[in-house]
Design a protein around this motif. Structure first.
Motif, PDB file in Angstrom:
ATOM      1  N   ASN A  71       0.910  -1.177   0.210  1.00  0.00           N
ATOM      2  CA  ASN A  71       0.068   0.228  -0.139  1.00  0.00           C
ATOM      3  C   ASN A  71       0.753   1.192  -0.107  1.00  0.00           C
ATOM      4  O   ASN A  71       0.260   2.279   0.248  1.00  0.00           O
ATOM      5  CB  ASN A  71      -1.048   0.057   1.197  1.00  0.00           C
ATOM      6  N   GLY A  72       2.082   1.190  -0.230  1.00  0.00           N
ATOM      7  CA  GLY A  72       3.085   2.133  -0.301  1.00  0.00           C
ATOM      8  C   GLY A  72       3.309   3.230   0.908  1.00  0.00           C
ATOM      9  O   GLY A  72       3.651   4.291   1.047  1.00  0.00           O
ATOM     10  N   GLN A 103       9.081 -11.878  -5.555  1.00  0.00           N
ATOM     11  CA  GLN A 103       8.508 -12.587  -6.939  1.00  0.00           C
ATOM     12  C   GLN A 103       7.401 -11.873  -7.036  1.00  0.00           C
ATOM     13  O   GLN A 103       6.939 -11.758  -8.328  1.00  0.00           O
ATOM     14  CB  GLN A 103       8.807 -14.156  -6.442  1.00  0.00           C
ATOM     15  N   TYR A 147       6.170  -8.867  -6.782  1.00  0.00           N
ATOM     16  CA  TYR A 147       6.435  -7.658  -7.361  1.00  0.00           C
ATOM     17  C   TYR A 147       6.940  -7.796  -8.858  1.00  0.00           C
ATOM     18  O   TYR A 147       6.654  -7.025  -9.545  1.00  0.00           O
ATOM     19  CB  TYR A 147       7.359  -6.976  -6.269  1.00  0.00           C
ATOM     20  N   ASN A 148       7.742  -8.710  -8.850  1.00  0.00           N
ATOM     21  CA  ASN A 148       8.119  -9.039 -10.520  1.00  0.00           C
ATOM     22  C   ASN A 148       7.131  -9.092 -11.493  1.00  0.00           C
ATOM     23  O   ASN A 148       7.069  -8.736 -12.480  1.00  0.00           O
ATOM     24  CB  ASN A 148       9.188 -10.042 -10.484  1.00  0.00           C
ATOM     25  N   ASP A 149       5.896  -9.735 -10.883  1.00  0.00           N
ATOM     26  CA  ASP A 149       4.902 -10.454 -11.785  1.00  0.00           C
ATOM     27  C   ASP A 149       4.075  -9.239 -11.866  1.00  0.00           C
ATOM     28  O   ASP A 149       3.176  -9.198 -12.796  1.00  0.00           O
ATOM     29  CB  ASP A 149       4.277 -11.789 -11.233  1.00  0.00           C
ATOM     30  N   LEU A 150       3.677  -8.675 -10.705  1.00  0.00           N
ATOM     31  CA  LEU A 150       2.375  -7.810 -10.405  1.00  0.00           C
ATOM     32  C   LEU A 150       2.596  -6.418 -10.191  1.00  0.00           C
ATOM     33  O   LEU A 150       1.831  -5.606  -9.645  1.00  0.00           O
ATOM     34  CB  LEU A 150       1.673  -8.277  -9.461  1.00  0.00           C
ATOM     35  N   ARG A 151       3.782  -5.848 -10.597  1.00  0.00           N
ATOM     36  CA  ARG A 151       4.005  -4.371 -10.295  1.00  0.00           C
ATOM     37  C   ARG A 151       3.138  -3.490 -10.863  1.00  0.00           C
ATOM     38  O   ARG A 151       2.966  -2.538 -10.150  1.00  0.00           O
ATOM     39  CB  ARG A 151       5.420  -4.357 -11.071  1.00  0.00           C
ATOM     40  N   HIS A 152       2.270  -3.819 -12.012  1.00  0.00           N
ATOM     41  CA  HIS A 152       1.448  -2.948 -12.723  1.00  0.00           C
ATOM     42  C   HIS A 152       0.389  -2.513 -11.545  1.00  0.00           C
ATOM     43  O   HIS A 152      -0.262  -1.570 -11.816  1.00  0.00           O
ATOM     44  CB  HIS A 152       1.045  -3.522 -14.111  1.00  0.00           C
ATOM     45  N   GLU A 153       0.037  -3.428 -10.547  1.00  0.00           N
ATOM     46  CA  GLU A 153      -1.001  -3.032  -9.635  1.00  0.00           C
ATOM     47  C   GLU A 153      -0.667  -2.015  -8.712  1.00  0.00           C
ATOM     48  O   GLU A 153      -1.519  -1.304  -8.056  1.00  0.00           O
ATOM     49  CB  GLU A 153      -1.672  -4.331  -9.165  1.00  0.00           C
ATOM     50  N   VAL A 154       0.613  -2.045  -8.265  1.00  0.00           N
ATOM     51  CA  VAL A 154       1.320  -1.018  -7.317  1.00  0.00           C
ATOM     52  C   VAL A 154       2.402  -0.037  -7.878  1.00  0.00           C
ATOM     53  O   VAL A 154       3.487  -0.577  -7.202  1.00  0.00           O
ATOM     54  CB  VAL A 154       1.478  -1.882  -6.032  1.00  0.00           C
ATOM     55  N   PRO A 155       2.052   0.716  -8.671  1.00  0.00           N
ATOM     56  CA  PRO A 155       3.333   1.212  -9.545  1.00  0.00           C
ATOM     57  C   PRO A 155       3.985   2.362  -8.698  1.00  0.00           C
ATOM     58  O   PRO A 155       4.951   2.798  -9.146  1.00  0.00           O
ATOM     59  CB  PRO A 155       2.363   1.843 -10.733  1.00  0.00           C
ATOM     60  N   TRP A 156       3.447   2.455  -7.517  1.00  0.00           N
ATOM     61  CA  TRP A 156       4.204   3.634  -6.675  1.00  0.00           C
ATOM     62  C   TRP A 156       5.465   2.810  -5.785  1.00  0.00           C
ATOM     63  O   TRP A 156       6.180   3.464  -5.306  1.00  0.00           O
ATOM     64  CB  TRP A 156       3.007   4.023  -5.441  1.00  0.00           C
ATOM     65  N   LYS A 159       8.670   1.330  -6.007  1.00  0.00           N
ATOM     66  CA  LYS A 159       9.993   1.429  -6.943  1.00  0.00           C
ATOM     67  C   LYS A 159      11.190   0.498  -6.710  1.00  0.00           C
ATOM     68  O   LYS A 159      12.002   0.552  -7.377  1.00  0.00           O
ATOM     69  CB  LYS A 159      10.396   2.958  -7.121  1.00  0.00           C
TER      70      LYS A 159
END
Lengths: 355, 118
Positions: free
Chosen positions: A231-232, A261, A263-272, A274
């Motif tokens: 959630n950043g 792992q 994050y590597n697959d699902l980064r697009h959901e939590v682009p904040w 980095k």
């Protein structure tokens, strides 16, 4: 006032010590009508932990009951004799026994907020200002967010308050609801301490047996860390830190691998996000040794090696609870540098107000 | 030097992927919305998913939790298996971890035909 024992057997910063309060102790600090509800109507908070059977003295060490019969952890001189002086603590961080979370208050937010304030005043006067070694935790009723922030503003700048104990309730800790509390925490150099893990999951059910609940403590820690990271929270509050108390540490490598792992697959959901989640954990999160599994030196070092850091775990006894970890016996024999980090230096480097 | 003629430049639409063979190597050819062509190995560097069955899509970006901006539409190659995102405009680098990238192949346009080389 007690001073550090010069004949310390170990230089220890113990990040989980439970002081204990009775309602009678709180009367002096509790305004009416709340005091009178307790005095006149015998009000008690619902005791929501359905287990009393883990040891011969409930959830406490049987030998920690105060000799005059008062509850374990309720008397400073006895705690000094049995823990602080005996083991030779440099510092101890109090984590309390009061849970003002409304899951146990049935929505009586006013009472929960008043109890948290009274508890904080009692803690400061009777423990923090009577023993130089003791540091404390700000108790809040997080369901009354404005009241919680007022309480952080009121006692958070006390030089011996080092963290906010955030209750686990029906919202996960990454939820934007909590962000103003994190802002107040950052402002006062307070970390977030996770300890009020009763019940162990945010949806509030208990397993049938204590042994199940106690085995699964790390799962509640995994949920909150995962939720806060994705959630950043640590991107939005770059100085915020999190101490995970009483969840152990052997699950940490798994969590680091899993989140990286994912994050590597699902980064697009939590682009904040980095950075790799494991890097966020290394910077912002620390874990306690207690309750420690029985690991030999090889196994212990293997976990450290898998974490990729020897700075992520801090020592805790959890005194006076039944699953207390002895500083002399709970960990395997370790090299002096690593021992020093785990027993004191990691905590010293992590708590902004602990020098 | 091996080479393979893929198609006429107008045979592929912007945002389209096409599989081709370069000798025994399977290659994915991408046409981005600006009309440029790129070619990469057709096996994801993660677990070997066939990238030509994925999508040329965009990438959500953000500097604040809970806020989204959709960027680079048609420039991100997303694997059909585990969803890893590769920036075709940045040498096939992975968005989540730019240390990793897809092996790429040069593409030339000759007489309006798309040709990949090794």
């Amino acid at each position: 006032m007690n001073n550090n024992n010069p004949s310390s057997k170990k230089r220890i910063i113990d990040v989980d010590i439970h002081e204990s309060v009775t309602y009678k102790d709180l009367f002096k600090y509790l305004e009416n009508p709340y005091r009178r509800y307790i005095e006149d109507a015998n009000w008690i908070q619902e005791k929501h932990m359905p287990y009393t059977q883990p040891s011969v003295a409930g959830v406490n060490r049987a030998d920690a009951v105060v000799p005059d019969g008062r509850p374990a952890g309720s008397d400073l001189p006895f705690m000094q004799e049995q823990l602080l002086d005996d083991i030779g603590h440099e510092y101890g961080i109090l984590t309390g026994a009061l849970d003002p979370s409304p899951s146990s208050m049935h929505g009586w937010y006013e009472m929960a907020t008043a109890l948290a304030s009274a508890y904080n005043d009692w803690q400061i006067e009777n423990w923090l200002e009577k023993d130089e070694r003791l540091y404390g935790s700000v108790h809040i009723n997080a369901e009354d967010r404005d009241g919680a922030i007022r309480e952080i503003e009121r006692v958070g700048s006390h030089p011996k308050m080092v963290q906010i104990l955030l209750p686990i309730d029906d919202k996960m800790w990454g939820d934007p609801y909590y962000h103003p509390i994190y802002e107040a925490a950052q402002k006062h150099d307070l970390m977030i301490g996770m300890h009020h893990n009763e019940p162990p999951v945010y949806f509030g059910k208990w397993p049938r047996y204590f042994i199940e609940w106690h085995s699964l403590l790390p799962t509640s820690h995994m949920m909150q860390v995962t939720n806060m990271i994705f959630n950043g929270v640590f991107e939005k509050f770059p100085n915020l830190k999190l101490m995970m108390i009483e969840g152990g540490f052997t699950f940490v490598p798994h969590l680091m691998w899993k989140l990286d792992q994912q994050y590597n697959d699902l980064r697009h959901e939590v682009p904040w996000i980095k950075r790799k989640p494991s890097e966020i954990m290394k910077e912002h999160v620390r874990f306690c040794t207690q309750p420690s599994e029985e690991l030999n030196k090889k196994d212990f070092l293997s976990v450290i090696d898998q974490m990729g850091s020897d700075e992520m775990i801090c020592f805790a006894t959890d005194y006076p609870h039944w699953d207390f970890d002895s500083p002399h016996r709970s960990l395997p024999s370790l090299d002096p540098d690593l021992k020093k980090k785990i027993f004191s230096e990691n905590a010293r480097a992590f708590y902004p107000k602990l020098k | 030097m091996k080479q393979q003629t893929v198609c006429h430049v107008n045979d592929m639409q912007p945002g389209e992927l096409r599989e081709t063979e370069l000798g025994r190597i399977s290659v994915v050819v991408c046409k981005t919305p600006d009309g440029e062509f790129y070619a990469f190995t057709n096996k994801c560097i993660h677990q070997g998913g066939p990238l030509s069955k994925g999508k040329l899509c965009g990438a959500p970006q953000s500097d604040n939790p809970g806020e989204y901006t959709f960027c680079q539409d048609g420039e991100i190659l997303r694997c059909p298996w585990h969803g890893r995102e590769f920036n075709v405009k940045d040498d096939g680098r992975m968005l989540a971890n730019p240390k990793h990238k897809l092996p790429s192949f040069p593409v030339k346009i000759e007489d309006d035909y798309v040709i990949v080389y090794k």
